[in-house]
Structures are given as structure tokens and as C-alpha cells.
Design a protein around this motif. Structure first.
Motif, PDB file in Angstrom:
ATOM      1  N   LEU A  28      43.433  42.017  31.711  1.00 37.27           N
ATOM      2  CA  LEU A  28      43.662  42.445  33.274  1.00 37.27           C
ATOM      3  C   LEU A  28      42.227  43.027  33.867  1.00 37.27           C
ATOM      4  CD1 LEU A  28      45.951  42.670  35.084  1.00 37.27           C
ATOM      5  CD2 LEU A  28      46.349  45.110  34.390  1.00 37.27           C
ATOM      6  N   TRP A  29      41.644  43.851  32.915  1.00 39.45           N
ATOM      7  CA  TRP A  29      40.415  44.017  33.500  1.00 39.45           C
ATOM      8  C   TRP A  29      39.286  42.874  33.827  1.00 39.45           C
ATOM      9  CZ3 TRP A  29      38.259  47.955  35.486  1.00 39.45           C
ATOM     10  CH2 TRP A  29      36.998  48.224  35.544  1.00 39.45           C
ATOM     11  N   ASN A  30      39.533  41.905  33.108  1.00 41.95           N
ATOM     12  CA  ASN A  30      38.432  40.678  33.396  1.00 41.95           C
ATOM     13  C   ASN A  30      38.860  40.140  34.771  1.00 41.95           C
ATOM     14  OD1 ASN A  30      37.127  40.538  31.177  1.00 41.95           O
ATOM     15  ND2 ASN A  30      38.597  38.985  30.052  1.00 41.95           N
ATOM     16  N   ILE A  31      39.995  40.016  35.253  1.00 43.54           N
ATOM     17  CA  ILE A  31      40.350  39.700  36.386  1.00 43.54           C
ATOM     18  C   ILE A  31      39.697  40.430  37.615  1.00 43.54           C
ATOM     19  CG2 ILE A  31      42.397  39.407  37.989  1.00 43.54           C
ATOM     20  CD1 ILE A  31      44.116  38.563  35.740  1.00 43.54           C
ATOM     21  N   ALA A  32      39.952  41.946  37.532  1.00 38.50           N
ATOM     22  CA  ALA A  32      39.231  42.844  38.109  1.00 38.50           C
ATOM     23  C   ALA A  32      37.734  42.754  38.371  1.00 38.50           C
ATOM     24  CB  ALA A  32      39.529  44.157  37.767  1.00 38.50           C
ATOM     25  N   LEU A  33      37.035  42.278  37.021  1.00 38.79           N
ATOM     26  CA  LEU A  33      35.733  42.220  36.901  1.00 38.79           C
ATOM     27  C   LEU A  33      35.346  40.746  37.916  1.00 38.79           C
ATOM     28  CD1 LEU A  33      34.667  43.170  33.563  1.00 38.79           C
ATOM     29  CD2 LEU A  33      34.214  44.396  35.724  1.00 38.79           C
ATOM     30  N   PHE A  34      36.228  39.460  37.777  1.00 38.31           N
ATOM     31  CA  PHE A  34      35.896  38.615  38.520  1.00 38.31           C
ATOM     32  C   PHE A  34      36.006  38.675  39.790  1.00 38.31           C
ATOM     33  CE2 PHE A  34      37.916  35.871  34.777  1.00 38.31           C
ATOM     34  CZ  PHE A  34      36.319  35.608  34.057  1.00 38.31           C
ATOM     35  N   ALA A  35      36.830  39.270  40.526  1.00 34.72           N
ATOM     36  CA  ALA A  35      37.170  39.922  41.889  1.00 34.72           C
ATOM     37  C   ALA A  35      35.860  40.774  42.145  1.00 34.72           C
ATOM     38  CB  ALA A  35      38.320  40.578  41.978  1.00 34.72           C
ATOM     39  N   LEU A  36      35.386  41.490  41.669  1.00 35.96           N
ATOM     40  CA  LEU A  36      34.271  42.386  41.987  1.00 35.96           C
ATOM     41  C   LEU A  36      33.039  41.212  42.058  1.00 35.96           C
ATOM     42  CD1 LEU A  36      32.995  45.235  42.369  1.00 35.96           C
ATOM     43  CD2 LEU A  36      32.647  45.549  40.091  1.00 35.96           C
ATOM     44  N   LEU A  37      32.894  40.751  41.059  1.00 42.79           N
ATOM     45  CA  LEU A  37      31.634  39.858  40.970  1.00 42.79           C
ATOM     46  C   LEU A  37      31.716  38.902  42.273  1.00 42.79           C
ATOM     47  CD1 LEU A  37      29.470  38.334  39.222  1.00 42.79           C
ATOM     48  CD2 LEU A  37      31.005  36.679  38.882  1.00 42.79           C
ATOM     49  N   LEU A 107      48.261  35.240  28.549  1.00 45.71           N
ATOM     50  CA  LEU A 107      47.260  35.967  29.295  1.00 45.71           C
ATOM     51  C   LEU A 107      46.021  34.763  29.677  1.00 45.71           C
ATOM     52  CD1 LEU A 107      47.281  39.148  27.153  1.00 45.71           C
ATOM     53  CD2 LEU A 107      48.202  38.870  29.390  1.00 45.71           C
ATOM     54  N   VAL A 108      45.847  34.006  29.024  1.00 40.25           N
ATOM     55  CA  VAL A 108      44.366  33.084  29.309  1.00 40.25           C
ATOM     56  C   VAL A 108      45.158  32.200  30.325  1.00 40.25           C
ATOM     57  CG1 VAL A 108      43.503  30.974  28.233  1.00 40.25           C
ATOM     58  CG2 VAL A 108      43.819  33.012  26.812  1.00 40.25           C
ATOM     59  N   LEU A 109      46.209  32.015  30.341  1.00 36.78           N
ATOM     60  CA  LEU A 109      46.902  30.996  31.298  1.00 36.78           C
ATOM     61  C   LEU A 109      46.794  31.599  32.725  1.00 36.78           C
ATOM     62  CD1 LEU A 109      49.588  28.931  29.658  1.00 36.78           C
ATOM     63  CD2 LEU A 109      47.515  28.057  30.685  1.00 36.78           C
ATOM     64  N   CYS A 110      46.993  32.984  32.747  1.00 37.04           N
ATOM     65  CA  CYS A 110      47.120  33.606  33.821  1.00 37.04           C
ATOM     66  C   CYS A 110      45.771  33.801  34.302  1.00 37.04           C
ATOM     67  CB  CYS A 110      47.720  35.092  33.717  1.00 37.04           C
ATOM     68  SG  CYS A 110      49.619  34.916  33.788  1.00 37.04           S
ATOM     69  N   GLU A 111      44.615  34.165  33.350  1.00 42.60           N
ATOM     70  CA  GLU A 111      43.329  34.201  33.742  1.00 42.60           C
ATOM     71  C   GLU A 111      42.739  33.156  34.287  1.00 42.60           C
ATOM     72  OE1 GLU A 111      39.344  36.026  31.698  1.00 42.60           O
ATOM     73  OE2 GLU A 111      41.036  36.634  30.962  1.00 42.60           O
ATOM     74  N   ALA A 112      43.136  31.866  33.867  1.00 37.06           N
ATOM     75  CA  ALA A 112      42.871  30.648  34.311  1.00 37.06           C
ATOM     76  C   ALA A 112      43.011  30.574  36.093  1.00 37.06           C
ATOM     77  CB  ALA A 112      43.539  29.397  33.703  1.00 37.06           C
ATOM     78  N   ALA A 113      44.044  31.394  36.446  1.00 39.29           N
ATOM     79  CA  ALA A 113      44.323  31.403  37.861  1.00 39.29           C
ATOM     80  C   ALA A 113      43.205  32.265  38.729  1.00 39.29           C
ATOM     81  CB  ALA A 113      45.747  31.961  38.139  1.00 39.29           C
ATOM     82  N   LEU A 115      40.149  32.455  37.374  1.00 41.07           N
ATOM     83  CA  LEU A 115      38.933  31.805  37.398  1.00 41.07           C
ATOM     84  C   LEU A 115      38.815  30.465  38.399  1.00 41.07           C
ATOM     85  CD1 LEU A 115      38.477  31.042  33.772  1.00 41.07           C
ATOM     86  CD2 LEU A 115      36.899  32.459  35.129  1.00 41.07           C
ATOM     87  N   LEU A 116      40.157  30.215  38.803  1.00 37.55           N
ATOM     88  CA  LEU A 116      40.362  29.124  39.871  1.00 37.55           C
ATOM     89  C   LEU A 116      39.911  29.920  41.231  1.00 37.55           C
ATOM     90  CD1 LEU A 116      43.303  26.970  38.573  1.00 37.55           C
ATOM     91  CD2 LEU A 116      41.305  26.121  39.124  1.00 37.55           C
ATOM     92  N   GLY A 117      40.372  31.051  41.208  1.00 39.65           N
ATOM     93  CA  GLY A 117      40.050  31.893  42.373  1.00 39.65           C
ATOM     94  C   GLY A 117      38.550  32.136  42.984  1.00 39.65           C
ATOM     95  N   VAL A 118      37.882  32.128  41.602  1.00 42.82           N
ATOM     96  CA  VAL A 118      36.422  32.240  41.682  1.00 42.82           C
ATOM     97  C   VAL A 118      35.841  30.988  42.170  1.00 42.82           C
ATOM     98  CG1 VAL A 118      34.141  32.440  40.452  1.00 42.82           C
ATOM     99  CG2 VAL A 118      35.970  33.967  39.801  1.00 42.82           C
ATOM    100  N   ALA A 119      36.409  29.675  41.621  1.00 39.44           N
ATOM    101  CA  ALA A 119      35.756  28.474  42.089  1.00 39.44           C
ATOM    102  C   ALA A 119      36.279  28.345  43.371  1.00 39.44           C
ATOM    103  CB  ALA A 119      36.293  27.433  41.194  1.00 39.44           C
ATOM    104  N   ALA A 120      37.459  28.671  44.020  1.00 40.79           N
ATOM    105  CA  ALA A 120      37.920  28.379  45.320  1.00 40.79           C
ATOM    106  C   ALA A 120      37.199  29.232  46.400  1.00 40.79           C
ATOM    107  CB  ALA A 120      39.219  28.955  45.271  1.00 40.79           C
ATOM    108  N   LEU A 121      36.807  30.361  45.858  1.00 35.37           N
ATOM    109  CA  LEU A 121      35.729  31.411  46.785  1.00 35.37           C
ATOM    110  C   LEU A 121      34.341  30.778  47.029  1.00 35.37           C
ATOM    111  CD1 LEU A 121      37.164  34.722  45.896  1.00 35.37           C
ATOM    112  CD2 LEU A 121      36.925  33.726  48.246  1.00 35.37           C
ATOM    113  N   PHE A 122      33.883  30.102  45.885  1.00 32.74           N
ATOM    114  CA  PHE A 122      32.618  29.582  45.950  1.00 32.74           C
ATOM    115  C   PHE A 122      32.600  28.167  46.573  1.00 32.74           C
ATOM    116  CE2 PHE A 122      31.482  32.942  42.888  1.00 32.74           C
ATOM    117  CZ  PHE A 122      30.180  33.312  43.559  1.00 32.74           C
TER     118      PHE A 122
END
Length: 161
Positions: A28-37, A107-113, A115-122
Motif C-alpha cells: 500500500l505504501w508503494n502505491i503512495a510512493l508511486f503517486a508521490l513520484l 497485492l501484486v495485481l493491484c500494484e500493477a494498476a 504502475l499502469l497509472g504511472v505509465a498513463a501519466l507519462f
């Protein structure tokens, strides 16, 4: 008086549950870090892309964003399909490690979403990509580890009663 085997099994369940909850919090923290990044890096928006090309800002969502959303939604949905299968296998085989495997897979499958958000934003520059972070976080929160699946996978129902 509880025998040594039952006490050891109960302690093992507590350790496994604690490990699963730590993993859940880290994911869950990883998702927050991806969003912050992504927020700190601040990729160009779709309006900035259009302005650089000398065009007006697009009025519709980029089609590629729909692909990212579909993949993210499918990933989160798949997590809710595969986790119960692992839980059932854990109960059938009386192997609590399958409960932990099912949780990690979910959890990995949810985190994949996320990561797709990171890709979508870039890639698209659309700020709607942040919704994939919300979807991933919601999916992970719904996968909070509980003790019951571990108990069911550790002790056969009706044995010794």
C-alpha cells in the motif's frame, strides 16, 4: 491444557499473519510512493503536449488512457478471482502458505494498476491517470489480511471434536 503442537501452530499463525500484514502495508505504501513520484516529477499534461505541437488542448480523453484503465481494472478484478482460489487450495491441502501466496499475488495485481497509472501519466499526460492509483489502493485495502483463512488452512474442521 493446550499441547505443544497446538501452541506452536497458533504461534506460527500469528507470525504468518503479522508477516502478511506487513507485506500489505508495504504494498500500500508503494502505491503512495508511486503517486508521490509522479507528482514530484510532474510529467507534461496533455494540454502542454498540445501547446508544444501548436494545437489546441484535446477535449476528449486519449484513447490510450482507456487501454490503461481497462488493463488496470482487469488486473484488480483478477486479484479478486485468484486470491480465493489460493485460499480454497490452502484449506483443501491444509497448507497455510498458500494463503500467503494468494495474498501476495492479489497485492501484486493491484500494484500493477498503480504502475499502469504511472505509465498513463507519462505517456498520455492526462491527470485522469491518478484514478488508477486510487483503484489500486482501493483494491489493496480490500485485501487486508485476516486470521480466518489461516485458521481454516491450519486446522481441519471437525478434527478432534
Amino acid at each position: 491444557m493446550m499441547n505443544d503442537g497446538a501452541a506452536a501452530a497458533g504461534e506460527n499463525i500469528d507470525k504468518r499473519l503479522r508477516t502478511m500484514r506487513i507485506l500489505w502495508a508495504v504494498f500500500l505504501w508503494n502505491i503512495a510512493l508511486f503517486a508521490l513520484l509522479v507528482y514530484v516529477v510532474d510529467p507534461p499534461t496533455d494540454a502542454e503536449y498540445a501547446a508544444a505541437a501548436g494545437e489546441s488542448a484535446p477535449a476528449t480523453l486519449p484513447p490510450l488512457l482507456a487501454v490503461f484503465f481497462a488493463a488496470g481494472l482487469a488486473s484488480v478484478a483478477l486479484s479478486f478471482v485468484l486470491k480465493p482460489r489460493h485460499f480454497r487450495r490452502a484449506v483443501d491441502q491444509q497448507r497455510p502458505e498458500h494463503v500467503q501466496t494468494g495474498l501476495i499475488l492479489a497485492l501484486v495485481l493491484c500494484e500493477a494498476a498503480a504502475l499502469l497509472g504511472v505509465a498513463a501519466l507519462f505517456v498520455t499526460g492526462s491527470r485522469y491517470g491518478y484514478l488508477l492509483f486510487a483503484l489500486a489502493a482501493l483494491g489493496q485495502m480490500l485485501h487486508f489480511p485476516r486470521r480466518e483463512p489461516l485458521l481454516a488452512a491450519s486446522f481441519k474442521q471437525g478434527v478432534g471434536t
